[in-house]
Design a protein around this motif. Structure first.
Motif, PDB file in Angstrom:
ATOM      1  N   ALA A  32      -1.774  -3.652   1.950  1.00  0.00           N
ATOM      2  CA  ALA A  32      -2.031  -2.701   2.829  1.00  0.00           C
ATOM      3  C   ALA A  32      -0.865  -1.923   1.969  1.00  0.00           C
ATOM      4  CB  ALA A  32      -1.445  -2.330   4.278  1.00  0.00           C
ATOM      5  N   LEU A  33      -1.291  -1.011   1.384  1.00  0.00           N
ATOM      6  CA  LEU A  33       0.044   0.183   1.332  1.00  0.00           C
ATOM      7  C   LEU A  33       0.297   1.486   1.738  1.00  0.00           C
ATOM      8  CD1 LEU A  33      -1.502   2.631  -1.124  1.00  0.00           C
ATOM      9  CD2 LEU A  33      -2.424   0.222  -2.273  1.00  0.00           C
ATOM     10  N   LEU A  34       0.884   2.156   1.626  1.00  0.00           N
ATOM     11  CA  LEU A  34       1.278   3.340   1.572  1.00  0.00           C
ATOM     12  C   LEU A  34       1.161   4.315   0.232  1.00  0.00           C
ATOM     13  CD1 LEU A  34       1.926   5.362   3.886  1.00  0.00           C
ATOM     14  CD2 LEU A  34       4.482   4.968   4.074  1.00  0.00           C
ATOM     15  N   THR A  35       0.913   5.842   0.482  1.00  0.00           N
ATOM     16  CA  THR A  35       0.887   6.254  -0.349  1.00  0.00           C
ATOM     17  C   THR A  35       2.278   7.138  -0.383  1.00  0.00           C
ATOM     18  OG1 THR A  35      -0.796   8.350   0.105  1.00  0.00           O
ATOM     19  CG2 THR A  35      -1.570   6.265  -1.279  1.00  0.00           C
ATOM     20  N   ARG A  36       2.441   8.136  -1.371  1.00  0.00           N
ATOM     21  CA  ARG A  36       3.821   9.065  -1.317  1.00  0.00           C
ATOM     22  C   ARG A  36       2.626   9.813  -0.831  1.00  0.00           C
ATOM     23  NH1 ARG A  36       6.348  11.729  -6.482  1.00  0.00           N
ATOM     24  NH2 ARG A  36       8.204  12.351  -4.854  1.00  0.00           N
ATOM     25  N   SER A  37       1.237  10.580  -0.173  1.00  0.00           N
ATOM     26  CA  SER A  37       1.319  11.472   0.730  1.00  0.00           C
ATOM     27  C   SER A  37       0.931  10.732   1.819  1.00  0.00           C
ATOM     28  CB  SER A  37       0.052  12.319  -0.073  1.00  0.00           C
ATOM     29  OG  SER A  37      -0.985  10.652   0.242  1.00  0.00           O
ATOM     30  N   GLY A  38       1.273   9.853   2.111  1.00  0.00           N
ATOM     31  CA  GLY A  38       0.961   9.284   3.347  1.00  0.00           C
ATOM     32  C   GLY A  38      -0.123   8.823   4.152  1.00  0.00           C
ATOM     33  N   ASN A  39      -1.416   8.529   3.310  1.00  0.00           N
ATOM     34  CA  ASN A  39      -2.089   7.724   4.074  1.00  0.00           C
ATOM     35  C   ASN A  39      -1.850   6.511   3.505  1.00  0.00           C
ATOM     36  OD1 ASN A  39      -3.915   9.846   3.449  1.00  0.00           O
ATOM     37  ND2 ASN A  39      -4.302  10.292   2.263  1.00  0.00           N
ATOM     38  N   ILE A  40      -2.961   5.379   4.520  1.00  0.00           N
ATOM     39  CA  ILE A  40      -2.716   4.606   4.000  1.00  0.00           C
ATOM     40  C   ILE A  40      -4.477   3.081   3.875  1.00  0.00           C
ATOM     41  CG2 ILE A  40      -2.936   1.281   5.675  1.00  0.00           C
ATOM     42  CD1 ILE A  40      -0.840   3.212   6.882  1.00  0.00           C
ATOM     43  N   TYR A  41      -3.930   2.456   2.330  1.00  0.00           N
ATOM     44  CA  TYR A  41      -4.943   2.408   1.470  1.00  0.00           C
ATOM     45  C   TYR A  41      -4.389   0.487   2.348  1.00  0.00           C
ATOM     46  CZ  TYR A  41      -6.122   6.001  -0.024  1.00  0.00           C
ATOM     47  OH  TYR A  41      -6.568   8.136  -0.371  1.00  0.00           O
ATOM     48  N   THR A  42      -6.254  -0.288   2.486  1.00  0.00           N
ATOM     49  CA  THR A  42      -5.934  -1.922   2.599  1.00  0.00           C
ATOM     50  C   THR A  42      -6.688  -2.623   1.391  1.00  0.00           C
ATOM     51  OG1 THR A  42      -7.717  -1.782   3.957  1.00  0.00           O
ATOM     52  CG2 THR A  42      -5.705  -1.809   5.354  1.00  0.00           C
ATOM     53  N   GLY A  43      -6.428  -3.086   1.208  1.00  0.00           N
ATOM     54  CA  GLY A  43      -7.433  -4.758   0.366  1.00  0.00           C
ATOM     55  C   GLY A  43      -7.363  -6.142   0.481  1.00  0.00           C
ATOM     56  N   VAL A  44      -8.318  -7.035   0.146  1.00  0.00           N
ATOM     57  CA  VAL A  44      -8.871  -8.958   0.160  1.00  0.00           C
ATOM     58  C   VAL A  44      -8.537  -9.204  -1.324  1.00  0.00           C
ATOM     59  CG1 VAL A  44      -9.245  -8.248   2.391  1.00  0.00           C
ATOM     60  CG2 VAL A  44     -10.594  -8.706   0.945  1.00  0.00           C
ATOM     61  N   SER A  45      -8.286 -10.201  -0.874  1.00  0.00           N
ATOM     62  CA  SER A  45      -7.967 -11.054  -2.317  1.00  0.00           C
ATOM     63  C   SER A  45      -9.741 -11.578  -1.720  1.00  0.00           C
ATOM     64  CB  SER A  45      -7.730 -12.242  -2.371  1.00  0.00           C
ATOM     65  OG  SER A  45      -7.549 -13.369  -1.339  1.00  0.00           O
ATOM     66  N   VAL A  46     -10.068 -11.888  -3.439  1.00  0.00           N
ATOM     67  CA  VAL A  46     -11.228 -12.679  -4.192  1.00  0.00           C
ATOM     68  C   VAL A  46     -11.417 -13.970  -4.783  1.00  0.00           C
ATOM     69  CG1 VAL A  46     -13.712 -12.003  -4.454  1.00  0.00           C
ATOM     70  CG2 VAL A  46     -12.815 -10.277  -3.365  1.00  0.00           C
ATOM     71  N   ASP A  47     -11.740 -15.100  -3.918  1.00  0.00           N
ATOM     72  CA  ASP A  47     -11.612 -16.057  -5.088  1.00  0.00           C
ATOM     73  C   ASP A  47     -11.832 -17.252  -4.983  1.00  0.00           C
ATOM     74  OD1 ASP A  47      -8.348 -16.190  -4.263  1.00  0.00           O
ATOM     75  OD2 ASP A  47      -8.523 -16.704  -2.674  1.00  0.00           O
ATOM     76  N   LEU A  48     -12.613 -16.999  -6.779  1.00  0.00           N
ATOM     77  CA  LEU A  48     -13.499 -17.849  -6.529  1.00  0.00           C
ATOM     78  C   LEU A  48     -13.478 -18.776  -7.125  1.00  0.00           C
ATOM     79  CD1 LEU A  48     -15.982 -14.432  -7.850  1.00  0.00           C
ATOM     80  CD2 LEU A  48     -15.712 -15.890  -5.545  1.00  0.00           C
ATOM     81  N   VAL A  49     -13.527 -19.941  -7.875  1.00  0.00           N
ATOM     82  CA  VAL A  49     -13.963 -21.100  -8.014  1.00  0.00           C
ATOM     83  C   VAL A  49     -13.824 -21.105 -10.294  1.00  0.00           C
ATOM     84  CG1 VAL A  49     -14.648 -23.256  -6.506  1.00  0.00           C
ATOM     85  CG2 VAL A  49     -16.119 -22.174  -7.932  1.00  0.00           C
TER      86      VAL A  49
END
Length: 126
Positions: A32-49
């Protein structure tokens, strides 16, 4: 805000196994990250062999960029829903190169420790 970001990163973790013959997974790491303007964005990892895939930080950054933002105030990554981890070197460099402001990004290492990206990336590429 630190607790809120950790909570958001934990929410998106959860191992998802793809329906293949291989051991391909997503969601082991959430970010999760917080931008300078106050928005929160999330992401997940993708692990492939095969070695392809992406880090959770990369995923959250792409979501942020899709929304026309580039300045990261604070970021956190969580492994398997309970262990806070720092961004890898590739992600640190991505954060730094995305916007000159981001060398000041606060990286949450644990609930009591926050470091500036400049401390984790002292010899950035330029």
């Amino acid at each position: 805000m630190i607790s809120k970001l950790i909570e958001e990163a934990v929410k998106v973790t959860g191992v998802y196994k793809f329906n293949t013959y291989y051991r391909n997974y997503a969601g082991r790491v959430g970010c999760a990250l917080l931008t300078r303007s106050g928005n929160i964005y999330t992401g997940v990892s993708v692990d492939l062999v095969c070695g392809l895939g992406n880090c959770a930080e990369y995923s959250a950054i792409c979501e942020m960029v899709k929304n026309h933002e580039s300045e990261i105030e604070m970021i956190v990554s969580v492994y398997e829903g309970n262990k806070l981890i720092p961004p890898c070197g590739r992600c640190r460099e991505l954060i730094a190169q995305l916007d000159t402001y981001n060398i000041n990004t606060r990286v949450i290492l644990d609930e009591n420790t926050v470091k500036l990206l400049s401390e984790l990336l002292p010899c950035k590429w330029n």
